[in-house]
Write a protein that holds these residues in place. Structure first.
Motif, PDB file in Angstrom:
ATOM      1  N   LYS A 151      15.230  15.486 -22.064  1.00  0.00           N
ATOM      2  CA  LYS A 151      14.367  14.543 -21.353  1.00  0.00           C
ATOM      3  C   LYS A 151      14.897  13.116 -21.492  1.00  0.00           C
ATOM      4  CE  LYS A 151      10.564  13.621 -19.106  1.00  0.00           C
ATOM      5  NZ  LYS A 151      10.364  14.078 -17.751  1.00  0.00           N
ATOM      6  N   MET A 152      15.300  12.744 -22.691  1.00  0.00           N
ATOM      7  CA  MET A 152      15.804  11.390 -22.910  1.00  0.00           C
ATOM      8  C   MET A 152      17.115  11.161 -22.152  1.00  0.00           C
ATOM      9  SD  MET A 152      14.821  10.782 -26.883  1.00  0.00           S
ATOM     10  CE  MET A 152      15.278   9.060 -26.913  1.00  0.00           C
ATOM     11  N   LEU A 153      17.999  12.141 -22.167  1.00  0.00           N
ATOM     12  CA  LEU A 153      19.256  11.997 -21.434  1.00  0.00           C
ATOM     13  C   LEU A 153      19.000  11.903 -19.935  1.00  0.00           C
ATOM     14  CD1 LEU A 153      21.507  14.470 -23.441  1.00  0.00           C
ATOM     15  CD2 LEU A 153      21.598  11.967 -23.456  1.00  0.00           C
ATOM     16  N   ASP A 154      18.020  12.670 -19.447  1.00  0.00           N
ATOM     17  CA  ASP A 154      17.661  12.607 -18.027  1.00  0.00           C
ATOM     18  C   ASP A 154      17.113  11.224 -17.676  1.00  0.00           C
ATOM     19  OD1 ASP A 154      17.332  13.830 -15.434  1.00  0.00           O
ATOM     20  OD2 ASP A 154      15.167  13.782 -15.828  1.00  0.00           O
ATOM     21  N   LEU A 155      16.244  10.685 -18.528  1.00  0.00           N
ATOM     22  CA  LEU A 155      15.674   9.365 -18.279  1.00  0.00           C
ATOM     23  C   LEU A 155      16.737   8.268 -18.293  1.00  0.00           C
ATOM     24  CD1 LEU A 155      12.420   9.417 -20.424  1.00  0.00           C
ATOM     25  CD2 LEU A 155      12.555   9.218 -17.946  1.00  0.00           C
ATOM     26  N   ILE A 192       9.086   3.597 -18.480  1.00  0.00           N
ATOM     27  CA  ILE A 192       9.295   4.675 -19.451  1.00  0.00           C
ATOM     28  C   ILE A 192       8.048   5.538 -19.590  1.00  0.00           C
ATOM     29  CG2 ILE A 192      11.109   3.490 -20.737  1.00  0.00           C
ATOM     30  CD1 ILE A 192       8.929   2.815 -22.828  1.00  0.00           C
ATOM     31  N   THR A 193       7.212   5.541 -18.556  1.00  0.00           N
ATOM     32  CA  THR A 193       5.993   6.344 -18.571  1.00  0.00           C
ATOM     33  C   THR A 193       6.271   7.816 -18.870  1.00  0.00           C
ATOM     34  OG1 THR A 193       4.959   4.790 -17.039  1.00  0.00           O
ATOM     35  CG2 THR A 193       3.923   6.953 -17.256  1.00  0.00           C
ATOM     36  N   PRO A 194       7.303   8.437 -18.250  1.00  0.00           N
ATOM     37  CA  PRO A 194       7.559   9.852 -18.572  1.00  0.00           C
ATOM     38  C   PRO A 194       7.821  10.088 -20.060  1.00  0.00           C
ATOM     39  CG  PRO A 194       8.762   9.226 -16.605  1.00  0.00           C
ATOM     40  CD  PRO A 194       8.197   7.962 -17.197  1.00  0.00           C
ATOM     41  N   LEU A 195       8.543   9.187 -20.694  1.00  0.00           N
ATOM     42  CA  LEU A 195       8.818   9.328 -22.126  1.00  0.00           C
ATOM     43  C   LEU A 195       7.538   9.123 -22.928  1.00  0.00           C
ATOM     44  CD1 LEU A 195      10.853   9.820 -24.371  1.00  0.00           C
ATOM     45  CD2 LEU A 195      11.398   7.380 -24.312  1.00  0.00           C
ATOM     46  N   SER A 196       6.731   8.154 -22.545  1.00  0.00           N
ATOM     47  CA  SER A 196       5.456   7.904 -23.230  1.00  0.00           C
ATOM     48  C   SER A 196       4.552   9.119 -23.140  1.00  0.00           C
ATOM     49  CB  SER A 196       4.746   6.690 -22.623  1.00  0.00           C
ATOM     50  OG  SER A 196       5.509   5.538 -22.803  1.00  0.00           O
ATOM     51  N   LYS A 197       4.485   9.727 -21.964  1.00  0.00           N
ATOM     52  CA  LYS A 197       3.649  10.925 -21.781  1.00  0.00           C
ATOM     53  C   LYS A 197       4.155  12.078 -22.638  1.00  0.00           C
ATOM     54  CE  LYS A 197       1.898   9.919 -17.189  1.00  0.00           C
ATOM     55  NZ  LYS A 197       1.880  10.291 -15.786  1.00  0.00           N
ATOM     56  N   MET A 198       5.476  12.234 -22.690  1.00  0.00           N
ATOM     57  CA  MET A 198       6.056  13.307 -23.498  1.00  0.00           C
ATOM     58  C   MET A 198       5.726  13.109 -24.975  1.00  0.00           C
ATOM     59  SD  MET A 198      10.003  14.459 -23.487  1.00  0.00           S
ATOM     60  CE  MET A 198      10.607  15.649 -24.649  1.00  0.00           C
TER      61      MET A 198
END
Length: 87
Positions: free
Chosen positions: A47-51, A60-66
């Protein structure tokens, strides 16, 4: 120029190009560290590499949600283990 005349980091002005270079170097270093980290769970690493594939995103909402989902799942797992030990 004496030591008293040396500009401090706080008073130094950086150009937009300087800041882009610094951000680019920081993003490259972050990617390197993520690739090398063996303790990072594969789903987090992916996920981090994709972001970060196009650089550090402003959103960075997707990372925060994860992270929130991971915390919630860990909390539920811990509570479940405590309940099973109590019975």
């Amino acid at each position: 120029m004496s030591d008293d005349e040396t500009p401090s980091d706080e008073s130094r002005s950086y150009s937009i190009e300087d800041l882009r270079d610094i951000n680019s170097l920081a993003a490259k270093e972050l990617l390197r560290l993520i690739h090398q980290d063996q303790s990072l769970a594969p789903e987090w690493k992916d996920k981090m590499l994709d972001l970060l594939k196009d650089g550090v995103p402003e959103d960075i909402t997707p990372l925060s949600k994860m992270i929130e989902e991971g915390i919630h799942a860990s909390t539920q797992e811990a509570e479940s283990e405590e309940l099973s030990r109590d019975h």
